[in-house]
Design a protein around this motif. Structure first.
Motif, PDB file in Angstrom:
ATOM      1  N   PRO A  71     -30.731  47.301  16.007  1.00  0.00           N
ATOM      2  CA  PRO A  71     -29.432  47.849  16.426  1.00  0.00           C
ATOM      3  C   PRO A  71     -29.529  49.294  16.918  1.00  0.00           C
ATOM      4  O   PRO A  71     -28.721  49.712  17.738  1.00  0.00           O
ATOM      5  CB  PRO A  71     -28.576  47.748  15.162  1.00  0.00           C
ATOM      6  N   GLU A  72     -30.542  50.041  16.448  1.00  0.00           N
ATOM      7  CA  GLU A  72     -30.617  51.453  16.813  1.00  0.00           C
ATOM      8  C   GLU A  72     -30.858  51.658  18.309  1.00  0.00           C
ATOM      9  O   GLU A  72     -30.586  52.720  18.840  1.00  0.00           O
ATOM     10  CB  GLU A  72     -31.698  52.178  15.986  1.00  0.00           C
ATOM     11  N   GLN A  73     -31.306  50.608  18.975  1.00  0.00           N
ATOM     12  CA  GLN A  73     -31.553  50.750  20.415  1.00  0.00           C
ATOM     13  C   GLN A  73     -30.271  50.619  21.237  1.00  0.00           C
ATOM     14  O   GLN A  73     -30.259  50.925  22.429  1.00  0.00           O
ATOM     15  CB  GLN A  73     -32.558  49.692  20.893  1.00  0.00           C
ATOM     16  N   PHE A  74     -29.193  50.130  20.603  1.00  0.00           N
ATOM     17  CA  PHE A  74     -27.997  49.828  21.376  1.00  0.00           C
ATOM     18  C   PHE A  74     -26.740  50.533  20.856  1.00  0.00           C
ATOM     19  O   PHE A  74     -25.753  50.609  21.565  1.00  0.00           O
ATOM     20  CB  PHE A  74     -27.743  48.318  21.377  1.00  0.00           C
ATOM     21  N   VAL A  75     -26.777  51.039  19.627  1.00  0.00           N
ATOM     22  CA  VAL A  75     -25.566  51.614  19.034  1.00  0.00           C
ATOM     23  C   VAL A  75     -25.170  52.887  19.788  1.00  0.00           C
ATOM     24  O   VAL A  75     -26.012  53.582  20.358  1.00  0.00           O
ATOM     25  CB  VAL A  75     -25.798  51.897  17.528  1.00  0.00           C
ATOM     26  N   ARG A  76     -23.861  53.131  19.830  1.00  0.00           N
ATOM     27  CA  ARG A  76     -23.348  54.351  20.442  1.00  0.00           C
ATOM     28  C   ARG A  76     -22.248  54.922  19.548  1.00  0.00           C
ATOM     29  O   ARG A  76     -21.752  54.219  18.664  1.00  0.00           O
ATOM     30  CB  ARG A  76     -22.819  54.069  21.839  1.00  0.00           C
ATOM     31  N   PRO A  77     -21.870  56.176  19.755  1.00  0.00           N
ATOM     32  CA  PRO A  77     -20.801  56.741  18.907  1.00  0.00           C
ATOM     33  C   PRO A  77     -19.516  55.943  19.067  1.00  0.00           C
ATOM     34  O   PRO A  77     -19.238  55.414  20.143  1.00  0.00           O
ATOM     35  CB  PRO A  77     -20.624  58.158  19.459  1.00  0.00           C
TER      36      PRO A  77
ATOM     37  N   PRO B  27     -26.423  58.036  26.642  1.00  0.00           N
ATOM     38  CA  PRO B  27     -26.454  58.870  25.445  1.00  0.00           C
ATOM     39  C   PRO B  27     -26.695  60.333  25.778  1.00  0.00           C
ATOM     40  O   PRO B  27     -27.523  60.646  26.643  1.00  0.00           O
ATOM     41  CB  PRO B  27     -27.594  58.283  24.628  1.00  0.00           C
ATOM     42  N   PRO B  28     -25.954  61.256  25.126  1.00  0.00           N
ATOM     43  CA  PRO B  28     -26.108  62.696  25.408  1.00  0.00           C
ATOM     44  C   PRO B  28     -27.501  63.193  25.016  1.00  0.00           C
ATOM     45  O   PRO B  28     -28.036  64.077  25.682  1.00  0.00           O
ATOM     46  CB  PRO B  28     -25.025  63.350  24.551  1.00  0.00           C
ATOM     47  N   VAL B  29     -28.031  62.641  23.940  1.00  0.00           N
ATOM     48  CA  VAL B  29     -29.414  62.926  23.543  1.00  0.00           C
ATOM     49  C   VAL B  29     -30.150  61.595  23.596  1.00  0.00           C
ATOM     50  O   VAL B  29     -29.518  60.553  23.614  1.00  0.00           O
ATOM     51  CB  VAL B  29     -29.492  63.540  22.117  1.00  0.00           C
ATOM     52  N   PRO B  30     -31.493  61.619  23.652  1.00  0.00           N
ATOM     53  CA  PRO B  30     -32.211  60.347  23.764  1.00  0.00           C
ATOM     54  C   PRO B  30     -31.789  59.339  22.694  1.00  0.00           C
ATOM     55  O   PRO B  30     -31.544  59.700  21.542  1.00  0.00           O
ATOM     56  CB  PRO B  30     -33.670  60.752  23.589  1.00  0.00           C
ATOM     57  N   GLN B  31     -31.682  58.064  23.101  1.00  0.00           N
ATOM     58  CA  GLN B  31     -31.256  57.003  22.188  1.00  0.00           C
ATOM     59  C   GLN B  31     -32.156  56.914  20.960  1.00  0.00           C
ATOM     60  O   GLN B  31     -31.692  56.618  19.858  1.00  0.00           O
ATOM     61  CB  GLN B  31     -31.239  55.659  22.934  1.00  0.00           C
ATOM     62  N   SER B  32     -33.443  57.211  21.135  1.00  0.00           N
ATOM     63  CA  SER B  32     -34.371  57.133  20.006  1.00  0.00           C
ATOM     64  C   SER B  32     -34.007  58.158  18.931  1.00  0.00           C
ATOM     65  O   SER B  32     -34.409  58.029  17.774  1.00  0.00           O
ATOM     66  CB  SER B  32     -35.796  57.389  20.497  1.00  0.00           C
ATOM     67  N   GLU B  33     -33.210  59.159  19.313  1.00  0.00           N
ATOM     68  CA  GLU B  33     -32.811  60.195  18.362  1.00  0.00           C
ATOM     69  C   GLU B  33     -31.452  59.877  17.746  1.00  0.00           C
ATOM     70  O   GLU B  33     -31.283  59.880  16.534  1.00  0.00           O
ATOM     71  CB  GLU B  33     -32.745  61.524  19.118  1.00  0.00           C
ATOM     72  N   ILE B  34     -30.494  59.517  18.647  1.00  0.00           N
ATOM     73  CA  ILE B  34     -29.122  59.297  18.178  1.00  0.00           C
ATOM     74  C   ILE B  34     -28.986  57.920  17.516  1.00  0.00           C
ATOM     75  O   ILE B  34     -28.201  57.758  16.579  1.00  0.00           O
ATOM     76  CB  ILE B  34     -28.129  59.444  19.370  1.00  0.00           C
ATOM     77  N   GLY B  35     -29.787  56.941  17.970  1.00  0.00           N
ATOM     78  CA  GLY B  35     -29.674  55.567  17.474  1.00  0.00           C
ATOM     79  C   GLY B  35     -29.856  55.461  15.971  1.00  0.00           C
ATOM     80  O   GLY B  35     -28.936  55.054  15.250  1.00  0.00           O
ATOM     81  N   PRO B  36     -31.025  55.843  15.434  1.00  0.00           N
ATOM     82  CA  PRO B  36     -31.253  55.739  13.987  1.00  0.00           C
ATOM     83  C   PRO B  36     -30.230  56.532  13.171  1.00  0.00           C
ATOM     84  O   PRO B  36     -29.825  56.114  12.085  1.00  0.00           O
ATOM     85  CB  PRO B  36     -32.655  56.309  13.813  1.00  0.00           C
ATOM     86  N   ARG B  37     -29.784  57.677  13.737  1.00  0.00           N
ATOM     87  CA  ARG B  37     -28.808  58.495  13.015  1.00  0.00           C
ATOM     88  C   ARG B  37     -27.483  57.743  12.879  1.00  0.00           C
ATOM     89  O   ARG B  37     -26.875  57.704  11.799  1.00  0.00           O
ATOM     90  CB  ARG B  37     -28.610  59.808  13.791  1.00  0.00           C
TER      91      ARG B  37
END
Lengths: 216, 230
Positions: free
Chosen positions: A171-177, A188-198
């Protein structure tokens, strides 16, 4: 007695083994490719509707929010097909005499619903719930594609289980705020690999792959 | 992670059969007619077993609502060649109809006769098809079906609770049989939660499990009768 087979027959025999494997493998591959092709999944295919409703115009040009028509998407399994009244909110005022909208007015006059044809039609043994996906930060666009660029509605993805699982496993590859769920053309404003897991952690997203989650 | 379980108070059960009717309605269980039923092909995910004691006219009648016991160590699961019968994280013996190829090994393995084979495609006379539950898929001919503890209600409530950002309350999930039970003999809930009603009842000294000695570790606890009169 002379030899029936020449010496080259040995090579042919060996080649035929390889050839058979290749043909069988190729056929299996072909069957799998056909099974995933849009010919079977009916993805990227326009479906005749009672009215040529354009999401490009309403969601794209006019910028109407998804939820204006699909009212129950945040609270129910079914996103909701708007009643004719929703159409008439605007179309009693604008384009109120346009011939193309006659079926809408007829529907309103006669109090008979428009018979839309379902585009994203899951098999009957699959139970999908919109509300939880919206709540957990899955954008409309992730599954439905750039609806705001579709003059006529079509199914963007295969809707096969394999496709569901790509996200359910990662899911971390596709989730958004959550604030961006209804945004079209989100990046994504920052790379997905960063915002996704968060976000996965923040929203408590579980990677649900148990059969009974969707099949009952 | 929850462990779903049920408690059945045999002191309260009066054998009305409301649970059976509710289960049929909720889970779209088709009927096969008297002829096929006499050949043992009837499907009742829950049944009220009757035990007669004594000789007429001095007989006593005892009831026991019996459904899939959702075993912790289920004999039906390891025998399935296609993993159609499998264990979920929350302790249910789930059945995936689309995977089932109808070997019926699971039904042979089940010591509770809780699994039922579909010998026919389901059909309902019009307009009865309109009362079908849209949340439960129809099983076609050649697959095995069984009590699911109304998994559609469990998953539905879990989804609702998660959408609203809260925990599931005790007693919020009610399988159809529990909901329909007029004497509240059936109680459903989370066995992991020691405060839940079903958890409390399961620890009762009156409690016992069906065929406990075969080691299936059922999730259903039966509370023994206290009254002498039937």
């Amino acid at each position: 007695m002379p030899q029936i087979f020449k010496r080259s027959a040995n090579t042919l025999a060996r080649a035929s083994i390889v050839g058979t494997l290749l043909v069988v493998g190729g056929l299996l591959g072909l069957i799998m490719a056909i099974g995933q092709s849009s010919y079977v999944t009916r993805a990227q295919e326009y479906i005749d509707q009672p009215i040529q409703f354009s999401h490009l115009h309403h969601a794209g040009d006019d910028g109407i929010d998804c939820r204006y028509c699909h009212t129950s998407v945040e609270t129910a399994a079914f996103a909701g097909i708007p009643p004719t009244k929703t159409c008439m909110n605007c179309h009693s005022q604008i384009w109120s005499t346009a011939p193309i909208l006659e079926p809408v007015r007829a529907s309103f006059r006669e109090d008979q619903p428009l018979r839309w044809i379902r585009v994203h039609d899951l098999p009957d043994f699959v139970y999908f719930n919109h509300s939880i996906h919206v709540k957990k930060g899955m954008g409309c666009e992730t599954c439905h594609g750039r609806v705001d660029e579709m003059p006529l509605m079509l199914q963007e993805n295969s809707l096969q289980m394999d496709w569901c699982l790509t996200c359910h496993r990662n899911p971390e590859q596709f989730v958004r705020p959550r604030t961006e769920v209804f945004t079209m053309g989100y990046s994504p404003p920052v790379p997905q690999s960063e915002i996704g897991p968060r976000l996965v952690k923040e929203y408590g997203i579980q990677s649900l792959t148990s059969c009974s989650v969707c099949h009952r | 992670m929850a462990r779903w379980g049920m408690a059945a108070d045999l002191d309260r059960c009066n054998g009305c059969g409301g649970c059976v009717v509710a289960c049929h309605a909720e889970n779209n269980i088709s009927t096969v007619g008297p002829e096929q039923a006499s050949r043992g092909r009837a499907k009742h995910w829950i049944r009220v077993e009757r035990y007669w004691e004594g000789d007429f006219p001095d007989v006593k009648l005892k009831f026991r609502p019996t459904m899939c016991q959702q075993c912790g160590n289920a004999p039906c699961e390891p025998v399935c060649p296609t993993y159609a019968s499998h264990h979920t994280e929350d302790g249910l013996n789930a059945q995936v109809y689309n995977r089932c190829i109808g070997t019926r090994y699971c039904a042979n393995a089940c010591p509770y006769n809780a699994r039922f084979f579909d010998f026919f495609n389901p059909s309902w006379e019009k307009p009865l098809q309109l009362q079908l539950n849209p949340d439960v898929s129809l099983r076609e001919v050649g697959v095995m079906e069984k009590c699911t503890f109304c998994v559609q209600r469990i998953r539905g409530t879990q989804t609702t609770a998660k959408t609203e950002g809260r925990e599931i309350r005790d007693g919020e999930i009610q399988p159809a049989c529990v909901q329909a039970c007029s004497t509240r003999a059936l109680v459903f809930g989370d066995l992991e939660d020691r405060e839940s009603e079903v958890s409390r009842l399961s620890r009762s000294p009156r409690g016992s499990k069906l065929l406990e000695d075969v080691g299936t570790r059922p999730a259903v606890t039966y509370l023994a009768r206290l009254t002498e009169e039937a």
